[in-house]
Write an enzyme that holds these catalytic residues in place. Structure first.
Site, PDB file in Angstrom:
ATOM      1  N   LYS A   1       1.819  -5.598  -3.678  1.00 10.43           N
ATOM      2  CA  LYS A   1       3.234  -5.670  -4.039  1.00 10.43           C
ATOM      3  C   LYS A   1       4.034  -5.432  -2.758  1.00 10.43           C
ATOM      4  O   LYS A   1       3.579  -4.687  -1.897  1.00 10.43           O
ATOM      5  CB  LYS A   1       3.508  -4.549  -5.039  1.00 10.43           C
ATOM      6  CG  LYS A   1       4.842  -4.606  -5.724  1.00 10.43           C
ATOM      7  CD  LYS A   1       4.771  -5.419  -6.976  1.00 10.43           C
ATOM      8  CE  LYS A   1       6.093  -5.532  -7.670  1.00 10.43           C
ATOM      9  NZ  LYS A   1       6.123  -6.730  -8.514  1.00 10.43           N
TER      10      LYS A   1
ATOM     11  N   GLU B   1       6.066 -21.495 -11.070  1.00  9.55           N
ATOM     12  CA  GLU B   1       5.962 -20.059 -11.293  1.00  9.55           C
ATOM     13  C   GLU B   1       4.867 -19.763 -12.339  1.00  9.55           C
ATOM     14  O   GLU B   1       4.092 -18.817 -12.190  1.00  9.55           O
ATOM     15  CB  GLU B   1       7.334 -19.512 -11.728  1.00  9.55           C
ATOM     16  CG  GLU B   1       7.370 -18.061 -12.159  1.00  9.55           C
ATOM     17  CD  GLU B   1       6.895 -17.071 -11.098  1.00  9.55           C
ATOM     18  OE1 GLU B   1       6.725 -17.436  -9.923  1.00  9.55           O
ATOM     19  OE2 GLU B   1       6.657 -15.913 -11.479  1.00  9.55           O
TER      20      GLU B   1
ATOM     21  N   ASN C   1       1.410   2.112   7.645  1.00 11.36           N
ATOM     22  CA  ASN C   1       1.573   0.814   6.975  1.00 11.36           C
ATOM     23  C   ASN C   1       2.121  -0.156   8.003  1.00 11.36           C
ATOM     24  O   ASN C   1       3.045   0.191   8.745  1.00 11.36           O
ATOM     25  CB  ASN C   1       2.576   0.904   5.818  1.00 11.36           C
ATOM     26  CG  ASN C   1       1.964   1.506   4.580  1.00 11.36           C
ATOM     27  OD1 ASN C   1       0.753   1.706   4.508  1.00 11.36           O
ATOM     28  ND2 ASN C   1       2.802   1.811   3.610  1.00 11.36           N
ATOM     29  N   GLY C   2       1.584  -1.360   8.026  1.00 11.61           N
ATOM     30  CA  GLY C   2       2.104  -2.361   8.953  1.00 11.61           C
ATOM     31  C   GLY C   2       1.012  -2.903   9.845  1.00 11.61           C
ATOM     32  O   GLY C   2      -0.184  -2.744   9.565  1.00 11.61           O
TER      33      GLY C   2
ATOM     34  N   LYS D   1       1.575 -17.526 -11.579  1.00  6.15           N
ATOM     35  CA  LYS D   1       1.228 -16.355 -12.403  1.00  6.15           C
ATOM     36  C   LYS D   1      -0.215 -16.466 -12.872  1.00  6.15           C
ATOM     37  O   LYS D   1      -0.968 -15.505 -12.812  1.00  6.15           O
ATOM     38  CB  LYS D   1       2.183 -16.310 -13.599  1.00  6.15           C
ATOM     39  CG  LYS D   1       2.640 -14.989 -14.044  1.00  6.15           C
ATOM     40  CD  LYS D   1       3.807 -14.386 -13.333  1.00  6.15           C
ATOM     41  CE  LYS D   1       3.699 -14.331 -11.849  1.00  6.15           C
ATOM     42  NZ  LYS D   1       4.857 -13.792 -11.177  1.00  6.15           N
TER      43      LYS D   1
ATOM     44  N   HIS E   1       0.894 -40.358  -8.800  1.00  4.62           N
ATOM     45  CA  HIS E   1       0.719 -40.523  -7.353  1.00  4.62           C
ATOM     46  C   HIS E   1      -0.477 -39.734  -6.834  1.00  4.62           C
ATOM     47  O   HIS E   1      -0.575 -39.472  -5.645  1.00  4.62           O
ATOM     48  CB  HIS E   1       1.997 -40.119  -6.616  1.00  4.62           C
ATOM     49  CG  HIS E   1       3.158 -40.976  -6.977  1.00  4.62           C
ATOM     50  ND1 HIS E   1       3.277 -42.285  -6.583  1.00  4.62           N
ATOM     51  CD2 HIS E   1       4.231 -40.734  -7.762  1.00  4.62           C
ATOM     52  CE1 HIS E   1       4.376 -42.810  -7.084  1.00  4.62           C
ATOM     53  NE2 HIS E   1       4.980 -41.884  -7.817  1.00  4.62           N
TER      54      HIS E   1
ATOM     55  N   TRP F   1      -4.313  -1.402   2.353  1.00  2.00           N
ATOM     56  CA  TRP F   1      -4.557  -2.816   2.058  1.00  2.00           C
ATOM     57  C   TRP F   1      -4.862  -3.433   3.423  1.00  2.00           C
ATOM     58  O   TRP F   1      -3.971  -3.597   4.261  1.00  2.00           O
ATOM     59  CB  TRP F   1      -3.314  -3.436   1.427  1.00  2.00           C
ATOM     60  CG  TRP F   1      -3.499  -4.851   0.979  1.00  2.00           C
ATOM     61  CD1 TRP F   1      -4.076  -5.284  -0.183  1.00  2.00           C
ATOM     62  CD2 TRP F   1      -3.096  -6.035   1.680  1.00  2.00           C
ATOM     63  NE1 TRP F   1      -4.060  -6.651  -0.243  1.00  2.00           N
ATOM     64  CE2 TRP F   1      -3.480  -7.145   0.874  1.00  2.00           C
ATOM     65  CE3 TRP F   1      -2.480  -6.281   2.910  1.00  2.00           C
ATOM     66  CZ2 TRP F   1      -3.240  -8.456   1.272  1.00  2.00           C
ATOM     67  CZ3 TRP F   1      -2.238  -7.591   3.296  1.00  2.00           C
ATOM     68  CH2 TRP F   1      -2.611  -8.661   2.479  1.00  2.00           C
TER      69      TRP F   1
ATOM     70  N   GLU G   1      -2.625 -15.944  -9.913  1.00  2.00           N
ATOM     71  CA  GLU G   1      -2.576 -14.560  -9.409  1.00  2.00           C
ATOM     72  C   GLU G   1      -3.426 -13.606 -10.246  1.00  2.00           C
ATOM     73  O   GLU G   1      -4.132 -12.774  -9.706  1.00  2.00           O
ATOM     74  CB  GLU G   1      -1.135 -14.018  -9.500  1.00  2.00           C
ATOM     75  CG  GLU G   1      -0.254 -14.307  -8.343  1.00  2.00           C
ATOM     76  CD  GLU G   1       1.131 -13.690  -8.557  1.00  2.00           C
ATOM     77  OE1 GLU G   1       1.555 -12.925  -7.701  1.00  2.00           O
ATOM     78  OE2 GLU G   1       1.781 -13.966  -9.588  1.00  2.00           O
TER      79      GLU G   1
ATOM     80  N   ARG H   1       0.707  -1.146  -6.131  1.00  2.00           N
ATOM     81  CA  ARG H   1       1.024  -2.037  -5.020  1.00  2.00           C
ATOM     82  C   ARG H   1      -0.196  -2.813  -4.538  1.00  2.00           C
ATOM     83  O   ARG H   1      -0.054  -3.738  -3.757  1.00  2.00           O
ATOM     84  CB  ARG H   1       1.617  -1.232  -3.870  1.00  2.00           C
ATOM     85  CG  ARG H   1       2.854  -0.468  -4.278  1.00  2.00           C
ATOM     86  CD  ARG H   1       3.270   0.458  -3.192  1.00  2.00           C
ATOM     87  NE  ARG H   1       3.974  -0.233  -2.150  1.00  2.00           N
ATOM     88  CZ  ARG H   1       5.285  -0.339  -2.083  1.00  2.00           C
ATOM     89  NH1 ARG H   1       6.035   0.214  -3.013  1.00  2.00           N
ATOM     90  NH2 ARG H   1       5.869  -0.974  -1.112  1.00  2.00           N
TER      91      ARG H   1
ATOM     92  N   CYS I   1       0.833  -1.203   0.000  1.00  2.00           N
ATOM     93  CA  CYS I   1       0.000   0.000   0.000  1.00  2.00           C
ATOM     94  C   CYS I   1       0.864   1.249   0.000  1.00  2.00           C
ATOM     95  O   CYS I   1       2.035   1.189  -0.295  1.00  2.00           O
ATOM     96  CB  CYS I   1      -0.921   0.021   1.193  1.00  2.00           C
ATOM     97  SG  CYS I   1      -1.034  -1.545   1.947  1.00  2.00           S
TER      98      CYS I   1
HETATM   99  N1  HGA Z   1      -2.973  -2.560   9.717  1.00  2.00           N
HETATM  100  C1  HGA Z   1      -3.454  -1.373   9.079  1.00  2.00           C
HETATM  101  C2  HGA Z   1      -2.562  -0.945   7.952  1.00  2.00           C
HETATM  102  C3  HGA Z   1      -2.405  -1.995   6.912  1.00  2.00           C
HETATM  103  C4  HGA Z   1      -1.531  -1.485   5.824  1.00  2.00           C
HETATM  104  O1  HGA Z   1      -0.314  -1.594   5.844  1.00  2.00           O
HETATM  105  N2  HGA Z   1      -2.220  -0.788   4.910  1.00  2.00           N
HETATM  106  O2  HGA Z   1      -1.632   0.068   4.100  1.00  2.00           O
HETATM  107  C5  HGA Z   1      -4.888  -1.521   8.602  1.00  2.00           C
HETATM  108  O3  HGA Z   1      -5.400  -2.650   8.487  1.00  2.00           O
HETATM  109  O4  HGA Z   1      -5.506  -0.502   8.352  1.00  2.00           O
END
Ligand code: HGA
Length: 609
Positions: free
Chosen positions: A604, A482, A99-100, A486, A505, A74, A489, A27, A2
C-alpha cells in the site's frame, strides 16, 4: 510502503512496537524485526514472514527495554530473508530502520568497506547504519552524526536511528518517505503512519521533507536542511481508533467495499451548498484558476490512474477543455509538452506516491499555471506541495487493493469537473443534473451492494480460470480496466481490459470456451455498439458476464449471465458499476484462498519508485 514504529518511554516498549507493526500489516511486507535497548545493549529479533512470527519469537524470549525501533520490510534491495530484514546494525552500537531506497548505496558501500566496515546483508539500508557509525566517530553526537550522514545519501528515506550510548533518544530523518512523531504523557513515539500509534496517542506531528529530529521522552527538536531549529506544534488527530479493525467482516477489503455509501456521503458533506459546487472547496485560489484554465494534465498511478482516465471523459464532454492523462512514472521521465494555462492534477490515496510526487515537482519546474491534488491524507506531501487540494474523506483504507479511495476520488473529480465546467459556461440545468446525480451516489451504491450474494455465486465460475477479459466503452472502459486490475491484484488471475471496439483488432483471438468475459454495459448511447461486440464474443464460445442496467435488453441464456445494476444517471454510472466488479474480485479471491488484504508482492502507499 511497509512500516516503521519506534518508542522512547518509561515502560517496556516491545508490545507497543509489535502492536504498531500489526496495525501497519495491511501495507504489505515480507519480513519484520525489532531492536530494543536495554542496559546500554541493543538486542534484536527478526523474522521472515508475518509479524505473528516475530511476536511468537518475543513470547519465547522477551526483549525488555524502554527505547526501541521496529520495522516491516517490503524488499527493494536483497531478497526477503531474515538477514536482510530491518533493523540493521553497525557493530553493537547503532540500529537503523529505513523505508525507501538509497540510490548511491553501492558507492557508499565501497567507501565504507575500505574503512573496515563489514556488510552482512544485501540491502541498501545497511550503508546508513555504518555511515552513521563512521560519522559518530567525528561528532560524538548522534544528531550531528545523522545530519552529516543523510547529506551523503541520495534517494529516499524515512529512517529512525538508535544508539546504545544515547539510550533515551531516537533520531529520525525524512526525505521522500513519511514519518510522524506521536506525543504521549512522558513518552514519545515515531511511525511511518499515525495509524500505528493510535492506541497510544492522538497528538501527532509530521516531519517535513529534509528534516532531522531528536526525539526524547519529553522533547522533540526538529531541524531543517540548514540545521536550523524549527518550531511546530503537535496536532490532534481525527482518525478513528478503530480504523484498524475489521468489524463484522472477514477482510478489510469487504469492510471497505461496504463503507462506500458512507465514505462518499462524508466526501460530499458540506461541499454542495444550495445545490451548487463552489470553487472554494478546492482552495481559496480556485476561483481565479478555474476562470483562466484552458487545459488539464492529470498524472497518477494504478487505481488512481483509472480515476484520471474517467475524468478525461468527463472533462472533455462537460467542460469542453482538453484533458491529458498519463502514468506518473512515464510522465516524470520524458520530455513532454506543457500547454498554456494548464492545471496539473495529481491523484493519490496516500499523497506520498513517489512517482506522482516527483511528477508534481517536475510540473512546477515546467511552468504549469497551477497544481491541484485529489488525496485522502491531510498533511501529506502532495497536499502540502499543491496549490489546491480536494480531500476525499474515505477514512483509513487498509486493504492493499483500493476500493473506497477510488470511488471517493471519482466523486471528488466529478465535482471538480462540474465546477470547472461551470466556469467554462455549462448551463445551469446541466449543472443541476450533475449535482443531482452526485447526491444519488450513496443510495445507488447501497443498492449495488445488494447484489453481493448473486455475485458470490458467479465468482465460482472464475475460481478455476487462468485468464479473463473485461470490456467497456466510453467512460466505462477505465472501469473495466479497474475491474481487471482488482481481479489480478487479489486473485492472481490474469485479467486484461479492452475498449470493446478493440476486440477485433487482436484480443478476439484469445476467445474460447475457457475465457470468461466481463462486460460493463450500462444503458447509454454506446449500448448497441457494445452489444455487437458481445455477439462477436458469443459467436466464438466466450462466456459472458454482463453487468447491465435493470431494464437493459439482456437475458440469461447459455453462455450469458447478467447482473443488474441500478444507476439512474449516465454521468455517475462509472462509480456505481465499480461496486459489483469489486465484489466479483473479492469473492473470487476468497474462493481461491489468496491473501485478500495483503496480496503477494504488493504494498500500500508506494513510496518508492
Ligand atoms: N530499501 C530497503 C527498504 C525498503 C522498504 O522501504 N522497506 O520497508 C530494503 O530493501 O530493505
Amino acid at each position: 510502503m511497509c512500516g516503521i514504529v519506534g518508542a522512547v518511554a518509561q515502560r517496556d516498549v516491545a508490545e507497543i512496537l509489535i502492536e504498531g507493526l500489526r496495525r501497519l500489516e495491511y501495507r504489505g511486507y515480507d519480513s519484520a524485526g525489532v531492536a530494543i535497548l536495554n542496559n546500554n545493549d541493543i538486542q534484536r529479533v527478526r523474522r521472515l514472514g508475518k509479524v505473528k512470527e516475530l511476536s511468537d519469537a518475543l513470547e519465547v524470549s522477551p526483549l525488555p527495554g524502554s527505547t526501541g525501533i521496529a520495522h516491516t520490510r517490503w524488499a527493494t534491495h536483497g531478497e526477503p530473508s531474515e538477514v536482510n530484514a530491518h533493523p540493521h546494525i553497525s557493530g553493537s552500537d547503532f540500529a537503523v530502520v529505513h523505508n525507501g531506497i538509497i540510490e548511491n548505496h553501492e558507492e557508499l558501500k565501497e567507501q565504507l568497506k575500505t574503512k573496515g566496515y563489514e556488510f552482512v546483508s544485501a540491502t541498501d539500508t545497511e550503508v546508513i547504519a555504518h555511515l552513521i557509525a563512521e560519522e559518530y566517530k567525528n561528532f560524538k553526537d548522534l544528531l550531528k552524526a545523522v545530519q552529516s550522514a543523510v547529506k551523503q545519501l541520495e534517494g529516499a528515506y524515512g529512517a529512525v536511528v538508535m544508539n546504545r550510548n544515547n539510550p533515551e533518544e531516537l533520531i529520525v530523518a525524512r526525505s521522500g518517505s513519511p514519518l510522524v512523531v506521536g506525543k504521549g504523557i512522558g513518552e514519545m513515539f515515531v511511525a511511518s503512519d499515525q495509524l500505528a500509534l493510535l492506541p497510544v496517542t492522538r497528538q501527532f506531528l509530521y516531519l517535513e521533507e529534509g528534516e532531522v529530529a531528536r526525539v526524547t521522552r519529553t522533547t522533540l527538536d526538529i531541524y531543517d536542511t540548514d540545521e536550523k531549529l524549527i518550531e511546530r506544534d503537535f496536532e490532534e488527530s481525527s482518525v478513528q481508533h478503530d480504523a484498524g479493525d475489521k468489524g463484522p467482516y472477514r477482510h478489510f477489503m469487504m469492510k471497505e467495499i461496504h463503507e462506500q455509501p458512507e465514505s462518499i456521503a462524508s466526501t460530499l458533506e458540506g461541499r454542495i451548498i444550495n445545490g451548487e459546487i463552489t470553487s472554494e472547496i478546492f482552495g481559496v485560489k480556485a476561483k481565479e484558476i478555474f476562470d483562466e484554465v484552458e487545459a488539464i494534465q492529470i498524472v497518477a498511478c494504478g487505481t488512481s490512474f483509472h480515476a484520471a482516465m474517467v475524468t478525461k471523459y468527463w472533462c472533455e464532454s462537460l467542460a469542453n477543455i482538453p484533458c491529458h492523462v498519463e502514468i506518473a512514472s512515464e510522465y516524470r521521465y520524458r520530455k513532454s509538452f506543457t500547454p498554456q494555462k494548464a492545471l496539473f492534477i495529481t491523484i493519490s490515496q496516500s499523497g506520498e506516491t513517489a512517482d506522482t510526487l516527483a511528477a508534481l515537482r517536475l510540473a512546477k519546474e515546467k511552468g504549469f499555471m497551477a497544481s491541484l491534488t485529489v488525496c485522502n491524507v491531510p498533511g501529506s506531501s502532495l497536499v502540502r506541495e499543491s496549490d489546491l487540494a480536494f480531500m476525499t474523506r474515505a477514512g483509513a483504507e487498509i486493504g492493499v487493493a483500493s476500493t473506497k479511495a477510488f470511488t471517493t476520488q471519482l466523486a471528488g473529480l466529478l465535482m471538480l469537473v462540474g465546477c470547472i465546467a461551470k466556469h467554462k459556461g455549462l448551463s445551469e440545468s446541466e449543472q443541476a443534473d450533475i449535482v443531482h446525480a452526485i447526491e444519488a451516489i450513496p443510495r445507488e451504491i447501497q443498492k449495488a451492494l445488494e447484489q453481493d450474494s448473486l455475485i458470490e455465486q458467479l465468482a465460482e465460475d472464475f475460481s478455476e480460470k487462468h485468464h479473463s477479459l473485461f470490456l467497456g466503452r466510453g467512460e466505462q472502459y477505465p472501469i473495466a480496466m479497474e475491474g481487471a486490475l482488482k481481479l489480478k491484484e487479489i486473485s492472481y488471475i490474469h485479467a486484461e481490459a479492452y475498449a470493446a471496439g478493440e476486440l477485433k483488432h487482436g484480443p478476439l483471438a484469445l476467445i474460447d470456451h475457457e475465457m470468461p468475459i466481463v462486460v460493463v454495459a450500462p444503458k447509454n448511447e454506446l449500448l448497441e455498439k457494445l452489444k455487437s461486440n458481445m455477439e462477436e464474443v458469443r459467436a466464438r464460445g466466450g462466456q459472458l458476464y454482463v453487468f447491465a442496467d435493470k431494464d437493459a435488453p439482456f437475458k440469461e441464456e447459455d453462455g450469458v449471465k447478467v447482473v443488474r445494476v441500478e444507476s439512474a444517471h449516465d454521468i455517475t454510472a462509472p462509480i456505481i458499476y465499480t461496486i459489483p466488479l469489486q465484489l466479483l474480485s473479492y469473492h473470487v479471491a476468497v474462493i481461491k484462498g489468496t491473501d485478500v488484504d495483503q496480496p503477494r508482492n504488493l504494498a500500500k502507499s508506494v513510496t518508492v519508485e
